[in-house]
Design an enzyme around this catalytic site. Structure first.
Site, PDB file in Angstrom:
ATOM      1  N   GLU A  19       0.807  -1.227   0.000  1.00  0.00           N
ATOM      2  CA  GLU A  19       0.000   0.000   0.000  1.00  0.00           C
ATOM      3  C   GLU A  19       0.840   1.276   0.000  1.00  0.00           C
ATOM      4  O   GLU A  19       0.483   2.260  -0.648  1.00  0.00           O
ATOM      5  CB  GLU A  19      -0.964   0.018   1.201  1.00  0.00           C
ATOM      6  CG  GLU A  19      -2.147  -0.930   1.048  1.00  0.00           C
ATOM      7  CD  GLU A  19      -1.813  -2.363   1.451  1.00  0.00           C
ATOM      8  OE1 GLU A  19      -0.698  -2.611   1.941  1.00  0.00           O
ATOM      9  OE2 GLU A  19      -2.686  -3.238   1.285  1.00  0.00           O
ATOM     10  N   HIS A  21     -11.623  -5.173   9.952  1.00  0.00           N
ATOM     11  CA  HIS A  21     -12.111  -4.996   8.578  1.00  0.00           C
ATOM     12  C   HIS A  21     -13.523  -4.420   8.527  1.00  0.00           C
ATOM     13  O   HIS A  21     -14.203  -4.551   7.519  1.00  0.00           O
ATOM     14  CB  HIS A  21     -12.089  -6.327   7.817  1.00  0.00           C
ATOM     15  CG  HIS A  21     -10.739  -6.935   7.664  1.00  0.00           C
ATOM     16  ND1 HIS A  21     -10.114  -7.614   8.674  1.00  0.00           N
ATOM     17  CD2 HIS A  21      -9.884  -6.978   6.616  1.00  0.00           C
ATOM     18  CE1 HIS A  21      -8.930  -8.046   8.261  1.00  0.00           C
ATOM     19  NE2 HIS A  21      -8.770  -7.674   7.012  1.00  0.00           N
TER      20      HIS A  21
END
Lengths: 343, 326
Positions: free
Chosen positions: B56, B125
């Protein structure tokens, strides 16, 4: 690209002149803390010792190639053609600064002279350089991006992620790992696994199956040759290379971190201040890249001692004017601060 | 005639149209564009549409560098939490570089991710992290609640010259709703009144808009007229529309899927306290997640998150408070 042995006399003299300009500029930044306390705020990081490496690298550039350094970023724009006065004015927090007083020493930017930005956060600029290379690849501009960062950055996640992705995407970028022996205040053999094992840092390239070469960063011509090869490779679409350029950072990491109103200055180098190793620092001074290149160019008849002296005097006069210009430039009005938040 | 589109489809269609319109728009991320059969690869080729490693920091950092050199990258991050491993790029690079350069560079890029996955994804999440981004000058944060806004906001995000965090709610992805015809753009910083009303203002974003509209329907049966306002972007935040609504209704319930402390709801409450206090007939009420992580088990997840019932109860309580003080 020609090899260093094919460089013209004029080009070699240009290289020497640029090295002297970087050194004198950094000397004037350092002296400012003594001569004009308070004019430079925050943290300034000097590139003295890096002159041969910087100039050797940048001498290989094509006109449109980009340079993306870390926060130790004074030297590159000087060579790229940015006004030295505007650079000093920025470091002096003035409205005539290259970033109008918004960035300061750590964030010099001059996209018009091919240096889009410098990130002050260790390692992050490596990813930005790869991004610029991705743009060059998509737009087929033929540009090569020169990504400069220190040995400390090579322990950041951004380094590993970016080198992998740049290799996978075959991006036109040359990664120049400036190994100056210190990660901020920490000696490299305390924090780098390769250094601790006595191995070159360039072997990190093996992890990404790209070329990795270590070069003597105090020799601008040696740097020129390895970077030429890497830039040619990048331009030909063969992807990135990692160059470890080894030299010695001749000033401490930055001016001492003090809390106002305690004034800040540059202290002794960490070799002496922290580690008590005067011999190490003396050896680095004896290996000064500027002195070595000067002797080489006199030795091979490129110029005479008198020619060199003339260049050095010219550079000193230039930087005297640069300091005067920067000191005379007005501070920005406070209300300027709300500009440039959004495009 | 407006087109009926699924939320996820609206986003994909809008990105496709933007890539057709502007060859500088590129689109990449993990686990996408894996084969030549990928519809984006087929349309736009492998220069502009790419698969990335799980990196990322590099993905976002490359977007920042590419944006400064004229591309308009859209980075597919899938889950907003994955942005957290590259938060330096989100918070301290993309929105800072223009400012620090004295306005010399622009960083037009879109960090796109799903969020708020209240379907058993547990603590790492399911989160709402936009409160960590909405106070960053230079960064825009979009939170669409319907297909039209999803479509119009991603188009505005791609055309904007600033970095934009575009967060689409997982629980809305399959919802169908109309999208206006043509090149429909939703401007940043303009709230939308999703349901007009006169008794109470409910401000909500993303999935919470859907829940608030359902709550408003339930309240209508009890004779309470709720106005539902969706800011659509939390940075910039359209305080004017919210205050205007409060001026009309005199009561405010803020619904936010994030935990209460330092939530978007708290920021809006502060703005209304300063700019709309004189219109309030009752104290502001906040319906947020509890100050816990999101638990795995459905019974506990339901306990922690806002619901239609909690919104209805909050509205009834501010109505009652008003009655008590009259």
């Amino acid at each position: 690209m020609p090899t260093s042995s094919q460089l013209s006399k004029e080009r070699l003299i240009w290289m020497y002149t640029q090295m002297c300009r970087i050194r004198e500029f950094e000397e004037r930044v350092k002296r400012t803390f003594v001569e004009h306390p308070g004019v430079i705020r925050g943290h300034a990081h000097l590139g003295d010792g890096a002159e041969a490496s910087i100039v050797g690298c940048l001498a290989t550039r094509h006109e449109e190639d980009l340079v993306m350094p870390s926060y130790r970023c004074h030297g590159y724009p000087l060579v790229l053609g940015t006004s030295a006065g505007k650079l000093m004015a920025e470091i002096y927090q003035r409205s005539d600064g290259v970033c109008k007083g918004f960035g300061g020493s750590m964030h010099l930017a001059d996209p018009a002279h091919h240096m889009p930005t410098a990130s002050g956060i260790i390692g992050q600029g490596i990813a930005h350089a790869a991004g610029a290379a991705y743009a060059a690849q998509v737009k087929k501009t033929g540009q090569v991006i020169y990504s400069f960062f220190g040995d400390g950055s090579s322990k950041q996640g951004a380094f590993f992620e970016t080198l992998n992705m740049a290799a996978v995407w075959k991006l036109p970028v040359v990664f120049i790992l400036e190994n100056n022996g210190y990660q901020a205040y920490t000696k490299i053999d305390l924090e780098d696994a390769n250094a601790m094992a006595g191995d070159p840092l360039s072997q990190k390239a093996k992890a990404f199956s790209i070329p990795g070469i270590t070069v003597d960063g105090t020799d601008p011509l040696a740097v020129y040759d390895v970077v030429s090869t890497a830039a040619d490779r990048a331009r030909a679409g063969q992807g990135p290379s990692l160059i470890e350029s080894k030299f010695y950072r001749m000033s401490p990491h930055g001016n001492a971190i003090t809390v106002p109103p305690v004034p800040t200055q540059f202290q002794e180098h960490e070799a002496i201040e922290v580690y008590g190793n005067k011999a190490e620092f003396a050896a680095a001074q004896a290996n000064d890249p500027i002195k070595k290149f000067r002797a080489k160019l006199i030795g091979n008849g490129t110029f005479t001692d008198a020619d060199a002296k003339k260049i050095e005097d010219g550079v000193k006069a230039e930087m005297e004017e640069v300091v005067k210009f920067a000191l005379a430039s007005p501070l920005p009005a406070g209300e300027e601060a709300v500009k440039y938040v959004y495009a | 005639m407006p087109r009926e589109m699924m939320f996820a489809e609206a986003i994909a269609v809008a990105i496709t149209e933007e890539m057709q319109r502007d060859s500088n728009v590129v689109f990449y991320g993990q686990n996408m564009a894996m084969t030549d059969r990928d519809p984006f690869v087929r349309k736009f080729g492998k220069d502009r549409v790419r698969i990335t490693p799980i990196s990322e920091t590099a993905e976002l950092g490359i977007a920042v560098g590419a944006a400064m050199q004229g591309l308009r990258p859209v980075v597919e991050l899938y889950m907003a939490e994955f942005m957290l491993v590259a938060f330096d790029e989100v918070i301290n690079e993309a929105p800072r570089l223009r400012y620090m350069s004295g306005g010399q560079v622009k960083v037009p890029c879109v960090f796109k991710a799903g969020f708020g996955f209240a379907a058993g994804w547990a603590g790492q999440h399911s989160n709402c992290t936009y409160h960590t981004m909405m106070g960053i000058p230079g960064l825009r944060v979009a939170l669409p609640s319907c297909s039209a806004d999803a479509y119009g906001l991603i188009k505005s995000a791609i055309r904007d010259d600033n970095p934009v965090v575009y967060l689409h709610h997982y629980m809305l992805m399959l919802d169908k709703s109309p999208v206006p015809d043509g090149d429909y753009l939703v401007p940043f910083g303009v709230a939308d009144v999703k349901r007009p009303g006169t008794d109470v203002t409910i401000v909500a974003t993303a999935w919470m808009v859907k829940k608030s509209l359902a709550a408003a329907e339930m309240l209508a049966k009890d004779g309470i007229s709720a106005e539902v306002v969706d800011p659509r972007t939390v940075a910039p935040l359209d305080v004017d529309t919210i205050v205007k609504s409060v001026k009309k209704t005199g009561r405010l319930v803020l619904v936010d899927q994030a935990p209460r402390h330092a939530s978007a709801a708290v920021v809006i409450a502060g703005e209304v306290a300063e700019h709309g206090f004189k219109y309030l007939k009752a104290p502001v009420k906040m319906v947020t997640a509890l100050d816990t992580s999101v638990p795995y088990s459905e019974t506990m997840e339901r306990y922690v998150l806002p619901s239609e019932e909690k919104i209805v109860a909050a509205v009834k309580s501010v109505m009652a408070m008003q009655a008590a003080t009259v």
